[in-house]
Design a protein around this motif. Structure first.
Motif, PDB file in Angstrom:
ATOM      1  N   VAL B 217       0.874  -1.169   0.000  1.00 23.42           N
ATOM      2  CA  VAL B 217       0.000   0.000   0.000  1.00 23.42           C
ATOM      3  C   VAL B 217       0.911   1.219   0.000  1.00 23.42           C
ATOM      4  O   VAL B 217       1.676   1.430   0.936  1.00 23.42           O
ATOM      5  CB  VAL B 217      -0.934   0.016   1.226  1.00 23.42           C
ATOM      6  CG1 VAL B 217      -1.942   1.136   1.083  1.00 23.42           C
ATOM      7  CG2 VAL B 217      -1.626  -1.316   1.388  1.00 23.42           C
ATOM      8  N   ARG B 218       0.873   1.985  -1.077  1.00 23.41           N
ATOM      9  CA  ARG B 218       1.900   2.967  -1.313  1.00 23.41           C
ATOM     10  C   ARG B 218       1.531   4.403  -0.972  1.00 23.41           C
ATOM     11  O   ARG B 218       2.378   5.240  -0.754  1.00 23.41           O
ATOM     12  CB  ARG B 218       2.334   2.919  -2.787  1.00 23.41           C
ATOM     13  CG  ARG B 218       2.678   1.547  -3.288  1.00 23.41           C
ATOM     14  CD  ARG B 218       4.157   1.453  -3.549  1.00 23.41           C
ATOM     15  NE  ARG B 218       4.915   2.104  -2.540  1.00 23.41           N
ATOM     16  CZ  ARG B 218       6.021   2.794  -2.736  1.00 23.41           C
ATOM     17  NH1 ARG B 218       6.488   2.944  -3.934  1.00 23.41           N
ATOM     18  NH2 ARG B 218       6.663   3.340  -1.743  1.00 23.41           N
ATOM     19  N   SER B 219       0.242   4.721  -1.019  1.00 27.00           N
ATOM     20  CA  SER B 219      -0.124   6.131  -0.849  1.00 27.00           C
ATOM     21  C   SER B 219      -1.368   6.268   0.014  1.00 27.00           C
ATOM     22  O   SER B 219      -2.053   5.289   0.331  1.00 27.00           O
ATOM     23  CB  SER B 219      -0.413   6.745  -2.211  1.00 27.00           C
ATOM     24  OG  SER B 219      -1.566   6.127  -2.758  1.00 27.00           O
ATOM     25  N   ASP B 221      -4.158   7.626  -0.864  1.00 28.42           N
ATOM     26  CA  ASP B 221      -5.334   7.242  -1.642  1.00 28.42           C
ATOM     27  C   ASP B 221      -5.503   5.734  -1.720  1.00 28.42           C
ATOM     28  O   ASP B 221      -6.611   5.210  -1.583  1.00 28.42           O
ATOM     29  CB  ASP B 221      -5.250   7.834  -3.056  1.00 28.42           C
ATOM     30  CG  ASP B 221      -5.458   9.339  -3.030  1.00 28.42           C
ATOM     31  OD1 ASP B 221      -5.874   9.872  -1.974  1.00 28.42           O
ATOM     32  OD2 ASP B 221      -5.194   9.984  -4.061  1.00 28.42           O
ATOM     33  N   GLU B 222      -4.386   5.039  -1.907  1.00 27.41           N
ATOM     34  CA  GLU B 222      -4.473   3.578  -1.949  1.00 27.41           C
ATOM     35  C   GLU B 222      -4.971   3.026  -0.620  1.00 27.41           C
ATOM     36  O   GLU B 222      -5.742   2.074  -0.573  1.00 27.41           O
ATOM     37  CB  GLU B 222      -3.108   2.960  -2.254  1.00 27.41           C
ATOM     38  CG  GLU B 222      -2.815   2.832  -3.731  1.00 27.41           C
ATOM     39  CD  GLU B 222      -1.553   2.015  -3.962  1.00 27.41           C
ATOM     40  OE1 GLU B 222      -1.473   0.873  -3.468  1.00 27.41           O
ATOM     41  OE2 GLU B 222      -0.637   2.543  -4.619  1.00 27.41           O
ATOM     42  N   THR B 225      -8.675   3.339  -0.449  1.00 28.59           N
ATOM     43  CA  THR B 225      -9.325   2.318  -1.269  1.00 28.59           C
ATOM     44  C   THR B 225      -9.282   0.948  -0.596  1.00 28.59           C
ATOM     45  O   THR B 225     -10.304   0.248  -0.497  1.00 28.59           O
ATOM     46  CB  THR B 225      -8.600   2.215  -2.632  1.00 28.59           C
ATOM     47  OG1 THR B 225      -8.449   3.523  -3.162  1.00 28.59           O
ATOM     48  CG2 THR B 225      -9.377   1.358  -3.600  1.00 28.59           C
TER      49      THR B 225
END
Lengths: 332, 332
Positions: B217-219, B221-222, B225
């Motif tokens: 999970v990089r950001s 926003d991710e 989600t």
DNA sequence: CCGCGTCGTGACAACGTTGTCAGGGACATG
DNA sequence: CATGTCCCTGACAACGTTGTCACGACGCGG
């Protein structure tokens, strides 16, 4: 370099030619030198190279901001860094903490280090001292605050209009007792934001209550304290305008501590991470930091490339971001 | 310098002596030179000076961090800057964005620029390439992530223990379905935090539900989600552990959007500004960033001063900051 | 009055590069 | 074969500074 030349069996100058990718070296010599370079792990000495070259660049720009750990300064710096990287330039960054002595000192230091350019978010009221520094024709671009006492490019937002916009937003919702928390009047942005607050009242021919206007609020903690004392007045404010992100944080904290966060409206100047996740989400005046950073970089590198047109003063319009805290109606 | 010498009627060397405050210059010559220096606004050329002096210092250290605009990197940099300033040293800062190519490139650039030292929050998995770079004996200190493939000083927190602490905090409150959001496993801190999460379950002889553990999970926003999809499971998590500050933000956003922020417990790794003002205030694992920064600076400047003892690997214990979000009980 | 140490000062070379210019070889032209 | 041209290469000086050393003036003791 001498060792490389010896190993490759050529002269110093030829090594220099290969390293700098100059024309006029035969292919096999070029290869021999390249091999020697990598075998000896040779690195050209940039300082010596700059010394010899006429008007060479150091590939470094200096950036003096208010505080590297403040989200506004940090984002600005990041945006600057991205533009600089594209031009093979590194960024020397330092914090001023609103201390004008430190500004003078650091500018002097950076000029002495022969940086190619300077980005300055000044702490001082006037920058006359820069006239002497910039005789060395190091270009400088001001950001967030316009220069005084010296003419140079600048990129700022219209602080006065932004503050007026915030205040009018509250007035339009019926608030008449609006508090204002701003930083020291000697900081140009702070005094302009204060002026914008007054403008909005004047636009409606209403008088602000001077007891609700507090200046020289310097930190988050001070903002909390000030906000608490305002809320203890017999006739407390029904809304508050905060002139800076860290002050908004302090005010929110005071409101939360009293459970008033849904009763007193708040509009802050400057957006910040998580402002949308607070309860209620914060309505703010936002400056487009990345845009500011890239415009600053464009101006600066244009100067570095030799543009000597008269300085430009770019003023960007901030926008109101409606999220909830600024739309709380006055009681009754 | 030549002009100064001419104006003062002395030799170059004498000007040099005065500028560097060396002994053996009579008082009146000293004054004459000083007058000429200020009249001509002379500035010594640091590059030339460094070139001549044996083993001179550039008075610059490089700092490569994850992202200058991230509050952790920014605070670290700020702390480093403060220590460096005391030593008359400036800081060249750049962001790596977890790109190891950029890391290799920037390290090479900084070494070529002859920085006095390097602070590195590596993006790469292994730093074998550094062995060659550091032959130039530029000292390097790793921060946040320990070095691999090269031995150098480091200051990190015990990521594994911190993550276990967070998870155990949730387990102790009765949660059994705890989600975990972590960054790419290739990032050492992320994999250690993941391991800590597993450790805590193992400590109670309980199995974590693998469907609730999401890596890469990089950001922000991710994270939002991912959190939404986890909450849509038939058997959704009752608590969540977030492996990084920006992921906590994303998770909080998803919970808020569903009105579940008071129903699902959350503990995040890394504190950040305003975490205490969220609703509910965020329980986090905190690293003392300023302390880390000053320890890094101490190690680095000690190396610059010539200390050649074996590298030290300092591991600091993070602490749990209880604020509310992590104390929400499981339903029923 | 001489020798000697001390003090202030300057001439010179060197740091690692690169711009300038000159030299030598290959090749083409008359 | 002499001459001219082009291409590649290297010697040398210079960038702005500082370490080394030498020089002259001065004061002191014998």
């Amino acid at each position: 370099m001498r060792d490389v030349a010896a190993l490759a069996g050529v002269s110093l100058k030829t090594v220099s030619r290969v390293v700098n990718d100059e024309a006029g070296v035969s292919q096999d010599v070029r290869e021999r030198v390249a091999a020697a370079v990598s075998r000896l792990d040779y690195r050209p000495n940039l300082a010596a190279s700059n010394l010899r070259r006429t008007g060479a660049r150091t590939g470094v720009v200096g950036a003096l901001v208010q505080d590297l750990s403040n989200s506004f300064s940090a984002s600005l710096l990041r945006s600057l860094e991205d533009s600089a990287r594209l031009r093979g330039t590194a960024v020397l960054a330092a914090s001023l903490d609103e201390e004008s002595d430190r500004e003078v000192e650091l500018v002097h230091d950076l000029v002495t280090r022969r940086v190619d350019g300077l980005v300055l978010m000044p702490a001082s009221e006037r920058q006359d001292y820069l006239v002497a520094e910039l005789r060395t024709d190091t270009p400088a671009v001001f950001v967030d605050r316009e220069p005084r006492g010296v003419d140079a490019d600048s990129v700022v937002v219209d602080n006065r209009a932004g503050a007026a916009l915030a205040t009018e937003h509250l007035l339009a919702r019926g608030h008449r007792r609006i508090a204002a928390l701003v930083d020291m009047e000697s900081i140009r942005t702070a005094s302009l934001r204060h002026a914008g607050f007054t403008d909005a009242y004047a636009g409606r021919h209403l008088p602000p209550d001077p007891r609700l206007v507090v200046t020289s609020v310097r930190s988050t903690d001070e903002a909390t304290t000030v906000m608490h004392s305002l809320l203890e007045l017999d006739d407390p404010p029904t809304a508050v305008f905060c002139g800076r992100n860290i002050l908004s944080v302090g005010a929110v904290r005071a409101l939360s501590e009293r459970g008033l966060q849904h009763r007193v409206a708040l509009v802050g100047f400057d957006d910040f991470p998580l402002a949308d996740l607070l309860d209620p989400p914060l309505t703010v005046i936002r400056q487009d930091v990345r845009r500011i950073g890239s415009m600053v970089a464009d101006l600066l590198f244009d100067r570095i490339d030799g543009n000597s047109a008269p300085p430009q003063h770019i003023v960007l319009e901030p926008t109101l971001v409606v999220r909830g805290s600024g739309e709380i109606p006055p009681p009754g």
